[in-house]
Design a protein around this motif. Structure first.
Motif, mmCIF file in Angstrom:
data_model
loop_
_atom_site.group_PDB
_atom_site.id
_atom_site.type_symbol
_atom_site.label_atom_id
_atom_site.label_comp_id
_atom_site.label_asym_id
_atom_site.label_seq_id
_atom_site.Cartn_x
_atom_site.Cartn_y
_atom_site.Cartn_z
ATOM 1 N N GLU A 19 0.854 -1.179 0.000
ATOM 2 C CA GLU A 19 0.000 0.000 0.000
ATOM 3 C C GLU A 19 0.893 1.233 0.000
ATOM 4 N N VAL A 20 0.553 2.204 -0.817
ATOM 5 C CA VAL A 20 1.333 3.445 -0.911
ATOM 6 C C VAL A 20 0.478 4.593 -0.376
ATOM 7 N N ALA A 21 1.017 5.310 0.604
ATOM 8 C CA ALA A 21 0.331 6.465 1.178
ATOM 9 C C ALA A 21 0.659 7.703 0.345
ATOM 10 N N TYR A 22 -0.359 8.534 0.121
ATOM 11 C CA TYR A 22 -0.136 9.755 -0.649
ATOM 12 C C TYR A 22 -1.110 10.830 -0.219
ATOM 13 N N ARG A 23 -0.810 12.057 -0.596
ATOM 14 C CA ARG A 23 -1.698 13.199 -0.411
ATOM 15 C C ARG A 23 -1.719 13.976 -1.725
ATOM 16 N N TYR A 24 -2.886 14.536 -2.038
ATOM 17 C CA TYR A 24 -3.044 15.277 -3.292
ATOM 18 C C TYR A 24 -3.734 16.601 -3.006
ATOM 19 N N ALA A 26 -5.364 19.693 -5.275
ATOM 20 C CA ALA A 26 -5.748 20.082 -6.632
ATOM 21 C C ALA A 26 -5.201 21.457 -6.976
ATOM 22 N N GLY A 27 -4.968 21.669 -8.236
ATOM 23 C CA GLY A 27 -4.520 22.958 -8.743
ATOM 24 C C GLY A 27 -4.773 23.002 -10.240
ATOM 25 N N SER A 28 -4.684 24.167 -10.818
ATOM 26 C CA SER A 28 -4.960 24.303 -12.246
ATOM 27 C C SER A 28 -3.705 24.220 -13.102
ATOM 28 N N GLY A 29 -2.551 24.366 -12.492
ATOM 29 C CA GLY A 29 -1.298 24.326 -13.243
ATOM 30 C C GLY A 29 -0.738 22.927 -13.369
ATOM 31 N N ASP A 30 0.431 22.840 -13.975
ATOM 32 C CA ASP A 30 1.099 21.551 -14.117
ATOM 33 C C ASP A 30 1.301 20.906 -12.749
ATOM 34 N N PRO A 31 1.091 19.594 -12.643
ATOM 35 C CA PRO A 31 1.264 18.925 -11.352
ATOM 36 C C PRO A 31 2.735 18.793 -10.963
ATOM 37 N N VAL A 32 2.981 18.760 -9.644
ATOM 38 C CA VAL A 32 4.316 18.579 -9.095
ATOM 39 C C VAL A 32 4.270 17.339 -8.205
ATOM 40 N N LEU A 33 5.200 16.420 -8.401
ATOM 41 C CA LEU A 33 5.335 15.233 -7.567
ATOM 42 C C LEU A 33 6.505 15.454 -6.624
ATOM 43 N N LEU A 34 6.256 15.380 -5.312
ATOM 44 C CA LEU A 34 7.298 15.549 -4.312
ATOM 45 C C LEU A 34 7.639 14.185 -3.732
ATOM 46 N N VAL A 35 8.898 13.764 -3.873
ATOM 47 C CA VAL A 35 9.362 12.461 -3.409
ATOM 48 C C VAL A 35 10.472 12.673 -2.387
ATOM 49 N N HIS A 36 10.316 12.092 -1.220
ATOM 50 C CA HIS A 36 11.314 12.232 -0.156
ATOM 51 C C HIS A 36 12.489 11.288 -0.376
ATOM 52 N N GLY A 37 13.527 11.437 0.422
ATOM 53 C CA GLY A 37 14.705 10.572 0.349
ATOM 54 C C GLY A 37 14.590 9.373 1.273
ATOM 55 N N VAL A 38 15.598 8.519 1.262
ATOM 56 C CA VAL A 38 15.634 7.314 2.092
ATOM 57 C C VAL A 38 15.606 7.702 3.568
ATOM 58 N N LEU A 64 7.361 6.648 0.091
ATOM 59 C CA LEU A 64 7.939 5.519 -0.627
ATOM 60 C C LEU A 64 7.688 4.229 0.140
ATOM 61 N N LEU A 65 7.763 3.099 -0.528
ATOM 62 C CA LEU A 65 7.549 1.814 0.127
ATOM 63 C C LEU A 65 8.469 1.664 1.331
ATOM 64 N N GLY A 66 7.881 1.202 2.434
ATOM 65 C CA GLY A 66 8.647 1.006 3.653
ATOM 66 C C GLY A 66 8.932 2.278 4.428
ATOM 67 N N HIS A 67 8.338 3.398 4.035
ATOM 68 C CA HIS A 67 8.539 4.693 4.691
ATOM 69 C C HIS A 67 7.182 5.270 5.097
ATOM 70 N N GLY A 68 7.177 6.067 6.150
ATOM 71 C CA GLY A 68 5.949 6.750 6.565
ATOM 72 C C GLY A 68 4.789 5.791 6.724
ATOM 73 N N ASP A 69 3.672 6.102 6.056
ATOM 74 C CA ASP A 69 2.461 5.289 6.164
ATOM 75 C C ASP A 69 2.334 4.244 5.060
ATOM 76 N N SER A 70 3.324 4.115 4.189
ATOM 77 C CA SER A 70 3.303 3.083 3.147
ATOM 78 C C SER A 70 3.829 1.772 3.718
ATOM 79 N N THR A 75 9.192 -6.526 1.860
ATOM 80 C CA THR A 75 10.590 -6.272 1.489
ATOM 81 C C THR A 75 11.241 -5.396 2.545
ATOM 82 N N ASP A 76 12.533 -5.590 2.792
ATOM 83 C CA ASP A 76 13.272 -4.780 3.745
ATOM 84 C C ASP A 76 13.701 -3.482 3.076
ATOM 85 N N PHE A 77 13.115 -2.377 3.497
ATOM 86 C CA PHE A 77 13.494 -1.069 2.964
ATOM 87 C C PHE A 77 14.243 -0.252 4.008
ATOM 88 N N GLY A 78 14.696 -0.898 5.084
ATOM 89 C CA GLY A 78 15.454 -0.208 6.122
ATOM 90 C C GLY A 78 16.799 0.265 5.608
#
Length: 82
Positions: A19-24, A26-38, A64-70, A75-78
């Protein structure tokens, strides 16, 4: 993540084995994807999503998988696995 920083509801989407946790925001402009680090999670971005939305951008943050609420999906993502 503080409520003042990012009030979008947390959501989960199910993949094949995780399961992947995300938040969205809405906006009218081009979308931005924010990805955190390990070793981090969506809280890394704090006020960034609201500022981007105020500038008209749609914003998606994920844990990301194995991080936060995902989940890790069995798999070991530690840090020791990297």
């Amino acid at each position: 993540m503080s409520a003042e920083a990012f009030e979008a509801p947390a959501r989960l989407t199910r993949g094949l084995h995780a399961e992947v946790a995300y938040r969205y925001l809405a906006g009218s402009g081009d979308p931005v994807l924010l990805v955190h680090g390990v070793g981090a999670d969506q809280a890394t971005w704090q006020l960034v999503p609201r500022n981007l939305q105020a500038a008209g951008r749609a914003v998606l943050t994920i844990d990301l998988l194995g991080h936060g609420d995902s989940s890790a999906g069995g798999t070991d993502f530690g840090l020791s696995a990297h």
